[in-house]
Motif scaffolding. Structure first.
Motif, PDB file in Angstrom:
ATOM      1  N   GLY A 144     -81.828  48.884  12.416  1.00  0.00           N
ATOM      2  CA  GLY A 144     -80.801  49.100  11.562  1.00  0.00           C
ATOM      3  C   GLY A 144     -79.998  50.204  11.398  1.00  0.00           C
ATOM      4  O   GLY A 144     -80.733  51.438  11.429  1.00  0.00           O
ATOM      5  N   GLY A 145     -78.668  50.276  11.238  1.00  0.00           N
ATOM      6  CA  GLY A 145     -77.935  51.523  10.935  1.00  0.00           C
ATOM      7  C   GLY A 145     -77.168  51.984  12.267  1.00  0.00           C
ATOM      8  O   GLY A 145     -76.187  52.816  11.864  1.00  0.00           O
ATOM      9  N   MET A 146     -77.417  51.415  13.276  1.00  0.00           N
ATOM     10  CA  MET A 146     -76.765  51.794  14.274  1.00  0.00           C
ATOM     11  C   MET A 146     -75.291  51.253  14.642  1.00  0.00           C
ATOM     12  O   MET A 146     -75.049  50.295  14.123  1.00  0.00           O
ATOM     13  CB  MET A 146     -77.309  51.663  15.608  1.00  0.00           C
ATOM     14  CG  MET A 146     -78.789  52.405  15.874  1.00  0.00           C
ATOM     15  SD  MET A 146     -79.356  52.082  17.730  1.00  0.00           S
ATOM     16  CE  MET A 146     -79.495  50.362  17.875  1.00  0.00           C
ATOM     17  N   THR A 147     -74.218  52.267  14.833  1.00  0.00           N
ATOM     18  CA  THR A 147     -72.815  51.840  14.890  1.00  0.00           C
ATOM     19  C   THR A 147     -72.166  51.871  15.962  1.00  0.00           C
ATOM     20  O   THR A 147     -70.995  51.423  16.093  1.00  0.00           O
ATOM     21  CB  THR A 147     -72.266  52.594  13.590  1.00  0.00           C
ATOM     22  OG1 THR A 147     -72.151  54.086  13.750  1.00  0.00           O
ATOM     23  CG2 THR A 147     -72.943  52.393  12.269  1.00  0.00           C
ATOM     24  N   CYS A 148     -72.757  52.535  17.050  1.00  0.00           N
ATOM     25  CA  CYS A 148     -72.184  52.819  18.288  1.00  0.00           C
ATOM     26  C   CYS A 148     -73.327  53.318  19.455  1.00  0.00           C
ATOM     27  O   CYS A 148     -74.273  53.392  18.868  1.00  0.00           O
ATOM     28  CB  CYS A 148     -70.922  53.912  18.249  1.00  0.00           C
ATOM     29  SG  CYS A 148     -71.417  55.361  17.829  1.00  0.00           S
ATOM     30  N   ALA A 150     -73.353  56.301  20.671  1.00  0.00           N
ATOM     31  CA  ALA A 150     -73.928  57.287  20.324  1.00  0.00           C
ATOM     32  C   ALA A 150     -75.305  57.245  19.393  1.00  0.00           C
ATOM     33  O   ALA A 150     -76.156  58.064  19.573  1.00  0.00           O
ATOM     34  CB  ALA A 150     -73.104  58.273  19.641  1.00  0.00           C
ATOM     35  N   CYS A 151     -75.341  56.490  18.583  1.00  0.00           N
ATOM     36  CA  CYS A 151     -76.426  56.137  17.760  1.00  0.00           C
ATOM     37  C   CYS A 151     -77.678  55.731  18.684  1.00  0.00           C
ATOM     38  O   CYS A 151     -78.777  56.304  18.630  1.00  0.00           O
ATOM     39  CB  CYS A 151     -76.371  55.021  16.775  1.00  0.00           C
ATOM     40  SG  CYS A 151     -74.784  55.197  15.601  1.00  0.00           S
ATOM     41  N   ALA A 152     -77.326  54.924  19.611  1.00  0.00           N
ATOM     42  CA  ALA A 152     -78.657  54.494  20.455  1.00  0.00           C
ATOM     43  C   ALA A 152     -78.940  55.557  21.474  1.00  0.00           C
ATOM     44  O   ALA A 152     -80.283  55.763  21.747  1.00  0.00           O
ATOM     45  CB  ALA A 152     -78.014  53.440  21.277  1.00  0.00           C
ATOM     46  N   ARG A 153     -77.921  56.496  22.006  1.00  0.00           N
ATOM     47  CA  ARG A 153     -78.435  57.891  22.632  1.00  0.00           C
ATOM     48  C   ARG A 153     -79.139  58.592  21.785  1.00  0.00           C
ATOM     49  O   ARG A 153     -80.167  59.089  22.589  1.00  0.00           O
ATOM     50  CB  ARG A 153     -77.187  58.223  23.159  1.00  0.00           C
ATOM     51  CG  ARG A 153     -76.384  57.404  24.171  1.00  0.00           C
ATOM     52  CD  ARG A 153     -77.137  57.154  25.472  1.00  0.00           C
ATOM     53  NE  ARG A 153     -78.026  55.961  25.248  1.00  0.00           N
ATOM     54  CZ  ARG A 153     -77.681  54.791  25.337  1.00  0.00           C
ATOM     55  NH1 ARG A 153     -76.345  54.291  25.397  1.00  0.00           N
ATOM     56  NH2 ARG A 153     -78.536  53.632  25.128  1.00  0.00           N
ATOM     57  N   HIS A 154     -79.096  58.708  20.568  1.00  0.00           N
ATOM     58  CA  HIS A 154     -79.546  59.731  19.579  1.00  0.00           C
ATOM     59  C   HIS A 154     -81.075  59.238  19.578  1.00  0.00           C
ATOM     60  O   HIS A 154     -82.073  60.061  19.519  1.00  0.00           O
ATOM     61  CB  HIS A 154     -78.768  59.749  18.329  1.00  0.00           C
ATOM     62  CG  HIS A 154     -79.403  60.686  17.488  1.00  0.00           C
ATOM     63  ND1 HIS A 154     -79.341  60.444  15.957  1.00  0.00           N
ATOM     64  CD2 HIS A 154     -80.252  61.688  17.422  1.00  0.00           C
ATOM     65  CE1 HIS A 154     -79.951  61.720  15.428  1.00  0.00           C
ATOM     66  NE2 HIS A 154     -80.455  62.382  16.402  1.00  0.00           N
ATOM     67  N   ASP A 173     -75.863  47.121  21.247  1.00  0.00           N
ATOM     68  CA  ASP A 173     -75.176  45.860  21.012  1.00  0.00           C
ATOM     69  C   ASP A 173     -76.284  44.744  20.332  1.00  0.00           C
ATOM     70  O   ASP A 173     -75.698  44.089  19.545  1.00  0.00           O
ATOM     71  CB  ASP A 173     -74.663  45.297  22.310  1.00  0.00           C
ATOM     72  CG  ASP A 173     -73.553  46.107  22.937  1.00  0.00           C
ATOM     73  OD1 ASP A 173     -72.844  46.502  22.093  1.00  0.00           O
ATOM     74  OD2 ASP A 173     -73.594  46.127  24.243  1.00  0.00           O
ATOM     75  N   GLN A 174     -77.599  44.853  20.740  1.00  0.00           N
ATOM     76  CA  GLN A 174     -78.588  44.091  20.265  1.00  0.00           C
ATOM     77  C   GLN A 174     -79.256  44.477  19.210  1.00  0.00           C
ATOM     78  O   GLN A 174     -80.020  43.829  18.400  1.00  0.00           O
ATOM     79  CB  GLN A 174     -79.382  43.767  21.339  1.00  0.00           C
ATOM     80  CG  GLN A 174     -78.843  42.968  22.602  1.00  0.00           C
ATOM     81  CD  GLN A 174     -79.639  42.761  23.793  1.00  0.00           C
ATOM     82  OE1 GLN A 174     -81.013  42.806  23.682  1.00  0.00           O
ATOM     83  NE2 GLN A 174     -79.401  42.226  24.758  1.00  0.00           N
ATOM     84  N   GLY A 175     -79.099  46.005  18.886  1.00  0.00           N
ATOM     85  CA  GLY A 175     -79.844  46.440  17.944  1.00  0.00           C
ATOM     86  C   GLY A 175     -81.274  46.592  18.060  1.00  0.00           C
ATOM     87  O   GLY A 175     -82.074  46.380  17.130  1.00  0.00           O
ATOM     88  N   THR A 176     -81.953  46.989  19.229  1.00  0.00           N
ATOM     89  CA  THR A 176     -83.170  46.845  19.696  1.00  0.00           C
ATOM     90  C   THR A 176     -83.296  48.003  20.599  1.00  0.00           C
ATOM     91  O   THR A 176     -82.707  48.622  20.735  1.00  0.00           O
ATOM     92  CB  THR A 176     -83.631  45.635  20.343  1.00  0.00           C
ATOM     93  OG1 THR A 176     -82.689  45.535  21.679  1.00  0.00           O
ATOM     94  CG2 THR A 176     -83.187  44.291  19.805  1.00  0.00           C
ATOM     95  N   ALA A 177     -84.854  48.341  20.620  1.00  0.00           N
ATOM     96  CA  ALA A 177     -85.354  49.273  21.362  1.00  0.00           C
ATOM     97  C   ALA A 177     -86.690  48.836  22.158  1.00  0.00           C
ATOM     98  O   ALA A 177     -87.582  48.345  21.329  1.00  0.00           O
ATOM     99  CB  ALA A 177     -85.617  50.542  20.467  1.00  0.00           C
ATOM    100  N   GLN A 178     -86.821  49.363  22.979  1.00  0.00           N
ATOM    101  CA  GLN A 178     -88.157  49.174  23.890  1.00  0.00           C
ATOM    102  C   GLN A 178     -88.658  50.391  24.347  1.00  0.00           C
ATOM    103  O   GLN A 178     -87.975  51.436  24.903  1.00  0.00           O
ATOM    104  CB  GLN A 178     -87.835  48.198  25.191  1.00  0.00           C
ATOM    105  CG  GLN A 178     -87.851  46.765  24.875  1.00  0.00           C
ATOM    106  CD  GLN A 178     -87.885  45.946  26.244  1.00  0.00           C
ATOM    107  OE1 GLN A 178     -87.816  46.494  27.162  1.00  0.00           O
ATOM    108  NE2 GLN A 178     -88.600  44.586  25.877  1.00  0.00           N
ATOM    109  N   VAL A 179     -89.898  50.777  24.154  1.00  0.00           N
ATOM    110  CA  VAL A 179     -90.619  52.034  24.319  1.00  0.00           C
ATOM    111  C   VAL A 179     -92.002  51.561  25.101  1.00  0.00           C
ATOM    112  O   VAL A 179     -92.778  51.137  24.504  1.00  0.00           O
ATOM    113  CB  VAL A 179     -90.853  52.770  22.910  1.00  0.00           C
ATOM    114  CG1 VAL A 179     -91.452  54.077  23.269  1.00  0.00           C
ATOM    115  CG2 VAL A 179     -89.679  52.971  22.104  1.00  0.00           C
TER     116      VAL A 179
END
Length: 207
Positions: A144-148, A150-154, A173-179
């Motif tokens: 939560g909290g990502m707006t573009c 740049a947030c994802a890359r951070h 776009d999906q507001g998700t992360a896979q690690v």
């Protein structure tokens, strides 16, 4: 006589730049956070994201009016002999200055669309040899909290720095992360702490 018009044009240009900066501040801050090593401030201005369309409209509106003020025929004053003398604007009241301000505002408004270029792409890290057998796992998170972008890359940048993390894929776009990570080296709690440390939040933390 035309001094108020010049002053108005200058004020409009300043307002346009400030509005453009505010419209993109939520995407500029993550990059500044990485450069300054202040991950926690990345999402400080994410609350501005819902206001972005209005700030963009404000920027376009005030700069358009500033150009109208700049391009309309300027009134002239008479000298002692009654001859018309056109007033000369200063540098900050000139068309060149307004053009520079317009370009700057355009770069600020479009920053969210090219901001990802300033971040290194996340690539597979080489596997480091250890005394214990690797325990490869893949965890998925809702963030939560990502707006573009740049947030994802951070988020990708900070999580990728953890030892044992092989790859990170974050989708704004999906507001998700896979690690994908070696659980024998990096516990899942450390990954979640790194994500939360960027200023964004894991919405589905492990129990």
């Amino acid at each position: 006589m035309n001094q108020p018009a010049f002053t108005s044009s200058k004020s409009l240009a300043s307002t346009g730049v400030l509005a453009a900066l505010a419209a993109s501040l939520c995407c500029i801050t993550p990059l500044l956070a990485i450069l300054g090593g202040l991950g926690g401030v990345a999402s400080t201005f994410s609350w501005l994201e819902p206001l972005r369309p209005y700030l963009v409209a404000l920027t376009v509106g005030v700069l358009s009016f500033a150009w109208y003020q700049q391009l309309k025929p300027a009134p002239v004053a008479d000298d002692d002999c009654g001859c018309p003398v056109p007033a000369k604007p200063s540098l900050m009241q000139s068309r060149g200055f307004l053009a520079s301000v317009t370009v700057l505002a355009g770069l600020l408004l479009t920053f969210p669309y090219y901001s990802a270029r300033f971040y290194p792409s996340a690539a597979l890290k080489p596997v480091t040899a250890t005394n214990t057998a690797p325990v490869w796992q893949t965890s998925s998170y809702r963030i939560g909290g990502m707006t573009c972008e740049a947030c994802a890359r951070h988020v990708e940048h900070d999580v990728q720095q953890l030892p044992g993390v092989q790859s990170v894929r974050v989708s704004y776009d999906q507001g998700t992360a896979q690690v994908r990570y070696n659980a024998a080296v990096t516990p899942v709690a450390q990954i979640e702490k790194a994500i939360n440390g960027t200023g964004y939040s894991v919405l589905n933390p492990s129990r």
